[in-house]
Design an enzyme around this catalytic site. Structure first.
Site, mmCIF file in Angstrom:
data_model
loop_
_atom_site.group_PDB
_atom_site.id
_atom_site.type_symbol
_atom_site.label_atom_id
_atom_site.label_comp_id
_atom_site.label_asym_id
_atom_site.label_seq_id
_atom_site.Cartn_x
_atom_site.Cartn_y
_atom_site.Cartn_z
ATOM 1 C CG ASP A 75 -9.299 42.587 -14.030
ATOM 2 O OD1 ASP A 75 -8.175 42.255 -13.626
ATOM 3 O OD2 ASP A 75 -9.967 41.881 -14.792
ATOM 4 C CG HIS A 111 -13.287 41.590 -16.321
ATOM 5 N ND1 HIS A 111 -12.135 42.352 -16.323
ATOM 6 C CD2 HIS A 111 -14.211 42.311 -17.022
ATOM 7 C CE1 HIS A 111 -12.340 43.482 -16.999
ATOM 8 N NE2 HIS A 111 -13.594 43.477 -17.422
ATOM 9 C CB SER A 151 -13.594 47.054 -17.700
ATOM 10 O OG SER A 151 -13.271 46.443 -18.931
#
Length: 414
Positions: free
Chosen positions: A243, A372, A217
Site C-alpha cells: 500500500d 492502509h 508504506s
C-alpha cells in the site's frame, strides 16, 4: 388436523431453537465479524457458548421463526461475550518465537536493533518485514502467524526501525539530549541490511536463507531501495510492497501535517489507544490492534497523570518524507527479483506503475475491503498472497532441463 399433519408440525417445532438469538448493534456486529475471522489464537473460555449462540441464530434465520422464551425479556439488550469485546493487549510471544537485540557499533553511533523472529526450518525462506512510519515490528505479528499456516517452514524476521519500538540509538557525535535521528532512506536501508546480517550471525546460519523482503508504506520504500542496490545478491527471491506507490504517497504528504494534528496526543491507557485505532478505522482488525498498538506508545514522563504518548514523533520526520518516496516506482520496476504490489485500492496506482502492470512486470493484488494497514486488516489474505508469491519465485524448486550435450542421442533404426 390429521395425525400426519400433527406429527409433522411437532417434528418441525422440535427442530427450532428454544432460546431466542440475540441481536447485535451495527458496531457490535462489525466487531464480531472481525473477531470471527481473525480471532485470538488462544481459545476463549466463552468459545463454547459463542458457538451455541451462533448456531441458534443461524437456525432461526433459516426458518424465519423465533419462539419467545418465558424466562427472558425478548426485547432486552443482550449481553455480548466479554471474550469478544475485550480490547486488552495481547503478548508478542504468542506470535513470535523470540525477540532479538542486535548490536552494531559505528564511528558516530551505537545501535541496538530490536526485532522479533520465528526462525525458518527445513530450508524454508525468511520473510523480512519492515513496518511503516510510526509503527513497529509487531505490525506484522498476526501476518506472521497466518503465513506459518500456509508456509510451515517459513521464518519471519520483523524489526523495529530506528526511532520506533524498542530499537535504541546512542549518538556519539551529538549531545546526549539531542533526540534528532537520521531517518533518511539510505540510513534506514543500511539498518535493514545490518539487521539481516547480524541476525545471521546471532542465529549461527552458515548462509542466508532465501529472502522475501516485505515492506509496508515507508517500509516498502526501504525494501525496494535494498533490492535495487543488490547488496544481498541472489539471496533475495523477491520483494513485496504494501500500500504505497510514489505518486499517491507524495500527494498524500501535503495533508500529512493536518492528519497528525487531528490525532490524540496522549491516551489515559493502552486500552483506550487500542479503542481509538479501531473506532477511527486506522486498524480495522481489533485482534491485530491489540498486538501492535501497545508498542506504539510509552509513558509520558512530563505528564503528572502518567498518560501514554506516541513513541515516534511523526511530525518531526517531515524533512525526510519526500526522500522516502521520490523515484520509488522506477526503483520498484528496475530491481531484480519477483515483485509484488499489494494495495487497498487501484486509485493508488500512478502512471508508471500502471504501464508496468500492463507490461506484466509485477504482480498486483488489491484488497478494497482493507484500509492502509492491509497486512493487519487482512492478515490471512495477505499471508496467502505472499505464500503464493514465494512459491512462484522459489528457485530451490526449479528443475532445469538437461544440457544439450548431456542428452542421449536418439537411437537409429537398423
Amino acid at each position: 388436523m390429521s395425525d400426519l399433519q400433527r406429527s409433522f408440525a411437532k417434528a418441525k417445532l422440535a427442530a427450532l431453537p428454544f432460546e431466542p438469538p440475540f441481536l447485535l448493534s451495527p458496531e457490535e456486529d462489525e466487531e464480531k465479524d472481525q473477531d470471527d475471522e481473525y480471532g485470538d489464537l488462544r481459545p476463549s473460555p466463552d468459545a463454547a457458548q459463542d458457538d451455541d449462540s451462533s448456531s441458534s441464530a443461524s437456525s432461526a434465520s433459516s426458518t424465519g421463526t423465533i419462539i419467545p422464551s418465558p424466562s427472558k425479556n425478548l426485547f432486552a439488550r443482550p449481553k455480548v461475550s466479554a471474550g469478544r469485546r475485550t480490547l486488552e493487549p495481547l503478548p508478542w510471544n504468542d506470535y513470535f518465537t523470540r525477540e532479538l537485540y542486535l548490536k552494531v557499533s559505528r564511528p558516530t553511533e551505537n545501535v541496538t536493533y530490536h526485532a522479533y523472529i520465528i526462525p525458518p526450518t527445513a530450508n524454508g525462506p525468511l520473510l523480512v518485514t519492515h513496518h511503516g512510519a510510526g509503527s513497529s515490528g509487531l505490525s506484522f505479528a498476526l501476518f506472521a502467524v497466518q503465513v506459518r499456516k500456509v508456509l510451515p517452514n517459513a521464518g519471519v524476521l520483523s524489526l523495529d526501525a530506528r526511532g520506533h519500538g524498542e530499537t535504541v540509538i546512542e549518538q556519539l557525535d551529538r549531545p546526549s539530549n539531542n533526540t534528532d535521528l537520521d531517518l533518511s532512506l539510505e540510513t534506514l536501508s543500511q539498518d535493514l541490511l545490518d539487521v539481516i546480517h547480524v541476525t545471521q550471525t546471532q542465529m549461527a546460519w552458515p548462509e542466508l536463507p532465501g529472502l522475501v523482503l516485505i515492506g509496508h508504506s515507508l517500509g516498502g520504500a526501504v525494501v525496494t531501495n535494498v533490492a535495487v542496490n543488490g547488496e544481498l545478491g541472489n539471496a533475495v527471491l523477491g520483494y513485496a510492497v504494501l500500500d504505497v506507490v510514489e505518486g499517491s504517497a507524495i500527494d498524500a504528504l501535503q495533508s500529512m501535517q493536518s492528519y497528525l494534528s487531528t490525532r490524540p496526543k496522549t491516551f489515559p491507557s493502552i486500552t483506550s489507544a487500542i479503542e481509538w485505532h479501531t473506532r477511527s478505522r486506522t486498524i480495522r482488525n481489533s485482534t491485530s490492534a491489540r498486538i501492535s498498538v501497545p508498542s506504539l506508545l510509552r509513558r509520558d514522563p512530563s505528564n503528572a497523570s502518567h498518560q501514554w504518548t506516541w513513541r515516534t514523533d511523526l511530525a518531526a520526520t517531515q524533512p525526510y518524507w519526500e526522500g522516502w518516496f521520490a523515484g520509488l516506482s522506477r526503483k520498484f520496476l528496475d530491481a531484480k527479483g519477483g515483485k509484488l504490489l499489494l494495495l487497498a485500492g487501484t486509485d493508488r496506482l500512478d502512471k508508471e506503475l500502471m504501464i508496468g502492470q500492463m507490461q506484466g512486470k509485477y504482480q498486483l493484488q488489491v484488497f478494497p475491503e482493507a484500509g492502509h494497514f492491509v497486512h493487519e486488516d487482512q492478515a490471512e489474505k495477505t499471508a496467502m498472497i505472499v505464500a503464493d508469491f514465494y512459491r512462484r519465485n522459489d528457485r530451490s524448486a526449479l528443475v532445469l532441463p538437461p544440457k544439450v550435450g548431456a542428452m542421449s542421442k536418439p537411437k537409429t533404426l537398423a
